[in-house]
Each structure stands twice: as C-alpha cells, then as structure tokens.
Design a protein around this motif. Structure first.
Motif, PDB file in Angstrom:
ATOM      1  N   SER A   1       0.920  -1.108   0.124  1.00 17.35           N
ATOM      2  CA  SER A   1      -0.055  -0.050  -0.063  1.00 17.35           C
ATOM      3  C   SER A   1       0.803   1.210   0.176  1.00 17.35           C
ATOM      4  CB  SER A   1      -0.898  -0.013   1.211  1.00 17.35           C
ATOM      5  OG  SER A   1      -0.092   0.020   2.430  1.00 17.35           O
ATOM      6  N   ASP A   2       2.138   1.153   0.428  1.00 15.09           N
ATOM      7  CA  ASP A   2       2.877   2.282   0.292  1.00 15.09           C
ATOM      8  C   ASP A   2       3.709   2.540  -0.918  1.00 15.09           C
ATOM      9  OD1 ASP A   2       4.722   0.375   0.687  1.00 15.09           O
ATOM     10  OD2 ASP A   2       5.993   1.166   2.240  1.00 15.09           O
ATOM     11  N   THR A   3       3.554   1.929  -2.125  1.00 12.08           N
ATOM     12  CA  THR A   3       4.023   2.032  -3.389  1.00 12.08           C
ATOM     13  C   THR A   3       3.122   3.130  -3.994  1.00 12.08           C
ATOM     14  OG1 THR A   3       4.628  -0.308  -3.350  1.00 12.08           O
ATOM     15  CG2 THR A   3       4.729   0.837  -5.076  1.00 12.08           C
ATOM     16  N   PRO A   4       4.036   4.172  -4.470  1.00 12.16           N
ATOM     17  CA  PRO A   4       2.916   4.808  -5.468  1.00 12.16           C
ATOM     18  C   PRO A   4       2.596   4.657  -6.598  1.00 12.16           C
ATOM     19  CG  PRO A   4       5.301   5.919  -4.856  1.00 12.16           C
ATOM     20  CD  PRO A   4       5.244   4.569  -4.326  1.00 12.16           C
ATOM     21  N   THR A   5       1.564   5.189  -7.201  1.00 12.40           N
ATOM     22  CA  THR A   5       1.237   4.803  -8.418  1.00 12.40           C
ATOM     23  C   THR A   5       2.317   5.412  -9.595  1.00 12.40           C
ATOM     24  OG1 THR A   5      -1.121   4.774  -8.041  1.00 12.40           O
ATOM     25  CG2 THR A   5      -0.638   4.953 -10.213  1.00 12.40           C
ATOM     26  N   THR A   6       2.683   4.621 -10.554  1.00 10.26           N
ATOM     27  CA  THR A   6       3.845   5.328 -11.445  1.00 10.26           C
ATOM     28  C   THR A   6       3.040   6.186 -12.381  1.00 10.26           C
ATOM     29  OG1 THR A   6       5.183   3.173 -11.173  1.00 10.26           O
ATOM     30  CG2 THR A   6       5.557   4.462 -13.099  1.00 10.26           C
ATOM     31  N   THR A   7       3.750   7.270 -12.291  1.00 15.67           N
ATOM     32  CA  THR A   7       3.230   8.305 -13.438  1.00 15.67           C
ATOM     33  C   THR A   7       4.334   8.478 -14.264  1.00 15.67           C
ATOM     34  OG1 THR A   7       3.636  10.328 -12.273  1.00 15.67           O
ATOM     35  CG2 THR A   7       1.482   9.278 -12.143  1.00 15.67           C
ATOM     36  N   LEU A   8       4.086   8.977 -15.737  1.00 16.31           N
ATOM     37  CA  LEU A   8       5.296   9.169 -16.522  1.00 16.31           C
ATOM     38  C   LEU A   8       4.952  10.749 -17.134  1.00 16.31           C
ATOM     39  CD1 LEU A   8       4.694   5.832 -18.781  1.00 16.31           C
ATOM     40  CD2 LEU A   8       6.120   6.135 -16.641  1.00 16.31           C
ATOM     41  N   THR A   9       5.984  11.230 -17.523  1.00 16.71           N
ATOM     42  CA  THR A   9       6.337  12.536 -18.194  1.00 16.71           C
ATOM     43  C   THR A   9       7.172  12.177 -19.665  1.00 16.71           C
ATOM     44  OG1 THR A   9       6.141  13.560 -16.186  1.00 16.71           O
ATOM     45  CG2 THR A   9       6.903  14.858 -17.866  1.00 16.71           C
ATOM     46  N   VAL A  10       6.254  12.808 -20.664  1.00  7.11           N
ATOM     47  CA  VAL A  10       7.025  12.565 -21.868  1.00  7.11           C
ATOM     48  C   VAL A  10       7.490  14.123 -22.534  1.00  7.11           C
ATOM     49  CG1 VAL A  10       6.508  11.651 -24.258  1.00  7.11           C
ATOM     50  CG2 VAL A  10       5.628  10.539 -22.092  1.00  7.11           C
ATOM     51  N   PHE A  11       8.794  13.961 -22.954  1.00  2.00           N
ATOM     52  CA  PHE A  11       9.209  15.249 -23.535  1.00  2.00           C
ATOM     53  C   PHE A  11       9.430  15.066 -25.032  1.00  2.00           C
ATOM     54  CE2 PHE A  11       9.800  16.217 -19.270  1.00  2.00           C
ATOM     55  CZ  PHE A  11      10.027  17.774 -19.256  1.00  2.00           C
TER      56      PHE A  11
ATOM     57  N   VAL B   1       4.966  17.196 -23.573  1.00  5.08           N
ATOM     58  CA  VAL B   1       3.858  16.983 -24.323  1.00  5.08           C
ATOM     59  C   VAL B   1       2.999  15.671 -23.943  1.00  5.08           C
ATOM     60  CG1 VAL B   1       5.172  17.298 -26.407  1.00  5.08           C
ATOM     61  CG2 VAL B   1       5.065  15.000 -25.715  1.00  5.08           C
ATOM     62  N   ALA B   2       3.200  14.786 -22.881  1.00  6.94           N
ATOM     63  CA  ALA B   2       2.314  14.036 -22.230  1.00  6.94           C
ATOM     64  C   ALA B   2       2.532  13.812 -20.690  1.00  6.94           C
ATOM     65  CB  ALA B   2       2.324  12.777 -23.103  1.00  6.94           C
ATOM     66  N   HIS B   3       1.622  13.614 -19.717  1.00  7.48           N
ATOM     67  CA  HIS B   3       2.012  13.234 -18.493  1.00  7.48           C
ATOM     68  C   HIS B   3       0.728  12.244 -17.925  1.00  7.48           C
ATOM     69  CE1 HIS B   3       2.874  13.792 -14.397  1.00  7.48           C
ATOM     70  NE2 HIS B   3       1.851  14.026 -14.108  1.00  7.48           N
ATOM     71  N   GLY B   4       1.121  11.276 -17.078  1.00  2.00           N
ATOM     72  CA  GLY B   4      -0.087  10.491 -16.672  1.00  2.00           C
ATOM     73  C   GLY B   4       0.358   9.060 -16.201  1.00  2.00           C
TER      74      GLY B   4
ATOM     75  N   GLU C   1      -2.882   6.540 -20.040  1.00  6.20           N
ATOM     76  CA  GLU C   1      -2.908   8.160 -20.390  1.00  6.20           C
ATOM     77  C   GLU C   1      -2.092   8.506 -21.202  1.00  6.20           C
ATOM     78  OE1 GLU C   1      -5.290   9.147 -16.088  1.00  6.20           O
ATOM     79  OE2 GLU C   1      -2.967   9.351 -16.314  1.00  6.20           O
ATOM     80  N   VAL C   2      -0.935   8.294 -20.925  1.00  4.36           N
ATOM     81  CA  VAL C   2       0.306   8.736 -21.803  1.00  4.36           C
ATOM     82  C   VAL C   2       0.220   8.389 -23.121  1.00  4.36           C
ATOM     83  CG1 VAL C   2       2.784   8.650 -22.521  1.00  4.36           C
ATOM     84  CG2 VAL C   2       1.842   9.459 -20.091  1.00  4.36           C
ATOM     85  N   LEU C   3       0.009   6.752 -23.420  1.00  2.00           N
ATOM     86  CA  LEU C   3      -0.081   6.272 -24.670  1.00  2.00           C
ATOM     87  C   LEU C   3      -1.157   6.795 -25.454  1.00  2.00           C
ATOM     88  CD1 LEU C   3       0.497   2.556 -23.393  1.00  2.00           C
ATOM     89  CD2 LEU C   3       2.039   3.989 -25.202  1.00  2.00           C
ATOM     90  N   GLU C   4      -2.325   7.084 -24.868  1.00  2.00           N
ATOM     91  CA  GLU C   4      -3.734   7.883 -25.363  1.00  2.00           C
ATOM     92  C   GLU C   4      -3.222   9.169 -25.900  1.00  2.00           C
ATOM     93  OE1 GLU C   4      -8.103   9.196 -24.086  1.00  2.00           O
ATOM     94  OE2 GLU C   4      -7.096   7.214 -23.181  1.00  2.00           O
ATOM     95  N   GLN C   5      -2.507   9.841 -25.008  1.00  2.00           N
ATOM     96  CA  GLN C   5      -2.191  11.079 -25.513  1.00  2.00           C
ATOM     97  C   GLN C   5      -1.234  11.233 -26.699  1.00  2.00           C
ATOM     98  OE1 GLN C   5      -0.656  13.269 -22.010  1.00  2.00           O
ATOM     99  NE2 GLN C   5      -2.154  12.424 -20.631  1.00  2.00           N
TER     100      GLN C   5
END
Length: 190
Positions: free
Chosen positions: A3-13, A19-22, A26-30
């Motif tokens: 439960s202490d593992t944060p959800t992985t989010t990505l940022t794309v440049f 140009v994308a984040h989530g 979500e990133v693949l969709e963006q």
C-alpha cells in the motif's frame, strides 16, 4: 503490491517540450493523438529514469492497424505475489545465517524487521538521495548539453537549492519545471 508503493506516472518530452503526462495508459493515449513523429523521451516521475514505451500497448480501440497485440508470456515468479512477497537471493556469511535462524519467526521475519527499522531510521536521508538521483537521471538524459549542466549537478548534490535554481533558470521552461518537481523532496529535508 504494498500500500505504500506510489502509482507510477510518466512524463513525456518531445525535444524540450513536455507533451504528455499521466499513467502509462493515459500517456499512450495522449501520444496516439499527436501528429509529430517523435522521438519522445519518456521518464518515470518517481525515479527520473528514462523508459522505453511500446505504442503497441495502446488499448485496442486506439491501436494503429498494424500494431500487434502485446502478450505477457513471462513465467510466474517465486514467492507470494498476491501478498507482494517476492523471493530473491541473499548472500550472507554463515554467522549471519546462524543468527537469523535463531530469531523468532526465522530468517525472513528477522530480515523484514531489520529492513523496516532501517527504512524508518534512514527515511529522511533516503528521501533526499532519491530526489537527487531522480533529478540527476532526468538532467543527464535531457539537459546534458545545456549551459551550466555540470555546475547545476554539483549544486543539486551539494543541496544548494538557490544556486541550483539560478543555474537552471536559462533552461527551457518545461525542462526546468520538471526538474524542480523531481528535486523538490530533496530540498524540503535540509
């Protein structure tokens, strides 16, 4: 997964522009809605590590017609995956194994307790180090040729927040903002 593992989010440049984040989905969709051909630089927001992103992992309704479905044929691991327990090899001296074997609950329980105690005692230091390393990984991948890179790196690891901010101020806005976000936890604990 604990439960202490944060959800992985990505940022794309794309170049120096974010140009994308989530989440990965979500990133693949963006990215599927973008007209430019890339290349994209994809970063894990927790570790700052650069990742490869397979556009074939898009949900079926967003896939390009020629994309093949992604299959996960990885063998099942050892341990108790439903509980988040993973078996790995640990190498210790015989006297360490003897001590662990004498502990209530056995070696696994004793090791888990030792790790939890160390995590608690070193939490602040580990947070600072993780933030510095994440910022450094991102900086190296995207800003290695920007002016002041080496001095900014020195300021980051020296914990000199003001100097760091001054050195990265001329850098592109999206790069600077993401870098400040990654490094933030390191400044809060000094």
């Amino acid at each position: 997964m604990s439960s202490d593992t944060p959800t992985t989010t990505l940022t794309v440049f794309f170049g120096f522009q974010r140009v994308a984040h989530g989440s990965k989905t979500e990133v693949l969709e963006q990215l599927s809605r973008r007209d430019d051909p890339g290349p994209y630089l994809v970063f894990d927001d927790q570790t700052g590590a650069q990742l490869d992103l397979d556009m074939r992992e898009l949900p079926p309704e967003l896939r390009y017609p020629e994309a093949e479905p992604h299959r996960d044929d990885a063998p099942r691991g050892v341990g108790r995956p439903k509980l988040g327990v993973v078996a790995r090899e640990v190498t210790l001296l015989p006297r360490h194994w003897d001590w662990l074997g004498r502990q209530p609950g056995g070696a696994s329980v004793a090791l888990r307790k030792l790790v939890e105690d160390a995590r608690r005692v070193n939490a602040e230091r580990d947070t600072v180090r993780a933030a510095q390393e994440a910022a450094y990984r991102f900086m190296t991948a995207i800003a290695g040729n920007l002016p002041g890179f080496e001095e900014a790196t020195r300021a980051l690891f020296a914990g000199e927040e003001q100097r760091f901010a001054t050195l990265i101020d001329p850098w592109p806005a999206d790069v600077r903002a993401h870098l400040q976000k990654l490094a933030a936890a390191g400044w809060n604990h000094r």
